[in-house]
Design a protein around this motif. Structure first.
Motif, PDB file in Angstrom:
ATOM      1  N   LEU A 277       0.679  -1.518   0.152  1.00  0.00           N
ATOM      2  CA  LEU A 277      -0.097   0.075  -0.002  1.00  0.00           C
ATOM      3  C   LEU A 277       1.259   1.156   0.169  1.00  0.00           C
ATOM      4  N   TRP A 278       2.076   0.930   0.527  1.00  0.00           N
ATOM      5  CA  TRP A 278       2.868   2.287   0.916  1.00  0.00           C
ATOM      6  C   TRP A 278       3.929   2.567  -0.305  1.00  0.00           C
ATOM      7  N   ARG A 279       4.051   1.068  -1.292  1.00  0.00           N
ATOM      8  CA  ARG A 279       5.028   1.163  -2.103  1.00  0.00           C
ATOM      9  C   ARG A 279       3.427   2.154  -3.224  1.00  0.00           C
ATOM     10  N   GLU A 280       2.494   1.479  -3.543  1.00  0.00           N
ATOM     11  CA  GLU A 280       1.481   2.443  -4.717  1.00  0.00           C
ATOM     12  C   GLU A 280       1.752   3.250  -4.633  1.00  0.00           C
ATOM     13  N   ARG A 281       1.430   4.386  -3.249  1.00  0.00           N
ATOM     14  CA  ARG A 281       1.089   5.608  -2.818  1.00  0.00           C
ATOM     15  C   ARG A 281       1.759   6.297  -2.853  1.00  0.00           C
TER      16      ARG A 281
ATOM     17  N   THR B 130       4.151   5.840  -5.868  1.00  0.00           N
ATOM     18  CA  THR B 130       3.595   5.534  -7.132  1.00  0.00           C
ATOM     19  C   THR B 130       2.945   6.390  -7.780  1.00  0.00           C
ATOM     20  N   GLU B 131       2.328   6.519  -7.056  1.00  0.00           N
ATOM     21  CA  GLU B 131       1.072   7.580  -7.469  1.00  0.00           C
ATOM     22  C   GLU B 131       1.030   8.591  -7.807  1.00  0.00           C
ATOM     23  N   ARG B 132       2.047   9.247  -6.218  1.00  0.00           N
ATOM     24  CA  ARG B 132       2.578  10.365  -6.426  1.00  0.00           C
ATOM     25  C   ARG B 132       3.889  10.894  -6.492  1.00  0.00           C
ATOM     26  N   ALA B 133       4.227  10.305  -7.619  1.00  0.00           N
ATOM     27  CA  ALA B 133       6.144  11.240  -7.984  1.00  0.00           C
ATOM     28  C   ALA B 133       6.125  12.067  -8.064  1.00  0.00           C
ATOM     29  N   GLN B 134       5.148  12.635  -9.125  1.00  0.00           N
ATOM     30  CA  GLN B 134       5.197  14.063  -8.832  1.00  0.00           C
ATOM     31  C   GLN B 134       4.711  14.800  -7.588  1.00  0.00           C
TER      32      GLN B 134
ATOM     33  N   PHE C  99      16.496   9.002  -6.125  1.00  0.00           N
ATOM     34  CA  PHE C  99      15.678   9.300  -5.332  1.00  0.00           C
ATOM     35  C   PHE C  99      14.296   8.455  -5.466  1.00  0.00           C
ATOM     36  N   ARG C 100      13.812   8.572  -6.497  1.00  0.00           N
ATOM     37  CA  ARG C 100      12.298   8.033  -6.487  1.00  0.00           C
ATOM     38  C   ARG C 100      12.714   6.491  -6.542  1.00  0.00           C
TER      39      ARG C 100
ATOM     40  N   TYR D 127      13.562  -0.156  -2.294  1.00  0.00           N
ATOM     41  CA  TYR D 127      13.661  -0.315  -0.960  1.00  0.00           C
ATOM     42  C   TYR D 127      12.446  -0.429  -0.580  1.00  0.00           C
ATOM     43  N   LEU D 128      11.335  -0.046  -0.763  1.00  0.00           N
ATOM     44  CA  LEU D 128      10.170  -0.533  -0.622  1.00  0.00           C
ATOM     45  C   LEU D 128       9.509  -1.404  -1.426  1.00  0.00           C
ATOM     46  N   ALA D 129       9.981  -1.893  -2.627  1.00  0.00           N
ATOM     47  CA  ALA D 129       9.305  -3.723  -2.970  1.00  0.00           C
ATOM     48  C   ALA D 129      10.572  -4.786  -2.394  1.00  0.00           C
TER      49      ALA D 129
END
Length: 428
Positions: free
Chosen positions: A373-377, A379-383, A394-395, A401-403
């Protein structure tokens, strides 16, 4: 923003992908490390042999060569740089190669889960005996002395409160949630975090009048919930940014009279407490200081007191094999960190303290879902992450790291435990 630096020698840019990397911020990513041809050739032979046996499909560059019997797809765009990095730095090089864009995976967690599943056997047993020769050693600057711990914690937790706010839930809990059922849903994450906290507070028997010490404030949610039960809470942190925001949240919750937030090392705490609670802080203590950590808990806990810990754990044999090795996670994410084993906790508390393990419960599958859930969020908020000043490298690092962490729990290589330690005597 805090960014890693390196004192290791570097050479020419490692690949076309690395050309876009800011060499000032990411020197070892932008410029591949030096490695002899012999070392690189040995690394390539070992890695190829491993990949041919793993349930993966690994495409190597534009040649059309594919390794592996089948499974999740890993595409290595720059094989020469990929093997050279692994030859020079092992798993650190593997992670840096991903940060540089030299390899990709459509399902990164699936690829990393396969690797985690076979972590103990990827390197042939005869070569594992040579670990001390080729493995990088942890820098002495990362020792978790009182001064070193502050620097290590700041490296991660003082990145930016705004960054963590982007992918955490409303409780700002940065540890495993406890769901009612799996798979998990993002809308249930905050409730699952509060359930985790309440379970720890219940185990420590926190209620009206309890003198509670929390080691590792986070952003204050546990202290707030403990104060709502009537406890008097001292919560300590080494992160200035966390401490500041936690103080604001505690005031907004109206419990500032019951909670004291201090910027303090656990070794500097005075007094005695009826209960001690700490959530995923022991991972930052370091094996060298585990005895001192548990002896400090023993000193601070009143007779009959209870200690509730939440800790990420790993198998004892893997902990012993890797405890002196410098890892990608330690270099880029958690300097000085090391995951304990349950056996290590029981041995140290049994030999050095009056504390005894009364109960423990593992729920690693819940951490895998929390990380997803953290990783998906994220990724969705990359901008929005970029707008905070965090570049693409960094991204990619944070995504890896999360994966990487999620894969550890999905494979069962990692677990998360809630442990109850008790101290003999008559409670207050």
């Amino acid at each position: 923003m805090s960014v890693p630096t390196s004192r290791h020698p570097v050479s020419q840019p490692a690949s076309r992908s690395a050309a876009a990397v800011d060499a000032g911020r990411w020197p070892q990513v932008a410029c591949g490390p030096k490695a002899s041809r012999i070392r690189t050739a040995i690394a390539e032979r070992v890695v190829r042999h491993a990949l041919e046996r793993l349930p993966l499909r690994v495409g190597l560059g534009s040649t059309g060569e594919t390794l592996g019997p089948g499974g999740p797809l890993m595409e290595v765009h720059e094989p020469r740089s990929f093997f050279r990095r692994i030859g020079a730095g092992g798993l650190i090089g593997f992670g840096e190669s991903y940060m540089a864009g030299e390899w990709e995976a459509r399902d990164l967690v699936a690829v990393l889960t396969v690797l985690a599943d076979h972590a103990a056997t990827i390197i042939p047993a005869p070569l594992q005996k040579l670990r001390a020769v080729w493995a990088l050693k942890q820098p002495s600057a990362h020792r978790n002395t009182p001064e070193g711990s502050r620097d290590n914690i700041s490296h991660h937790y003082d990145l930016s409160n705004d960054l963590f706010t982007l992918f955490l839930d409303e409780t700002l809990s940065y540890s495993s949630a406890l769901f009612r059922a799996l798979p998990a849903d993002e809308s249930l994450l905050a409730a699952a975090q509060r359930r985790k906290i309440d379970r720890l507070l219940d185990a420590a028997q926190v209620g009206p009048g309890t003198r509670l010490l929390e080691i590792g404030t986070g952003w204050g949610e546990l202290a707030i919930r403990a104060a709502a039960r009537g406890a008097q809470v001292l919560t300590i942190t080494l992160s200035e940014e966390q401490g500041e925001l936690a103080g604001d949240r505690i005031r907004r919750a109206g419990v500032e009279g019951a909670v004291t937030v201090e910027l303090l090392d656990y070794r500097q705490v005075k007094g005695t407490f009826d209960a001690v609670v700490s959530v995923e802080m022991i991972e930052a203590v370091g094996a060298e200081f585990w005895p001192e950590y548990f002896m400090t808990l023993d000193r601070l806990t009143a007779p009959g007191g209870r200690i509730a810990l939440q800790a990420i754990t790993m198998p004892h044999d893997r902990m012993l094999a890797s405890k002196d090795t410098y890892t990608w996670i330690q270099k880029y994410i958690f300097p000085g960190g090391l995951l304990p084993s349950v056996e290590a906790v029981e041995q140290i508390t049994g030999e050095r303290t009056g504390l005894r393990m009364a109960r423990r419960d593992g729920f690693g599958a819940h951490y895998a879902e929390t990380l997803r859930l953290w990783r998906e969020r994220f990724t969705e908020r990359a901008q929005q992450v970029e707008a905070l000043g965090f570049d693409e490298t960094f991204r990619r690092m944070w995504t890896f790291y999360l994966a990487y962490s999620e894969a550890g729990f999905r494979s069962g290589y990692l677990d998360v435990q809630q442990m109850l330690l008790t101290k003999e005597g008559t409670p207050r």
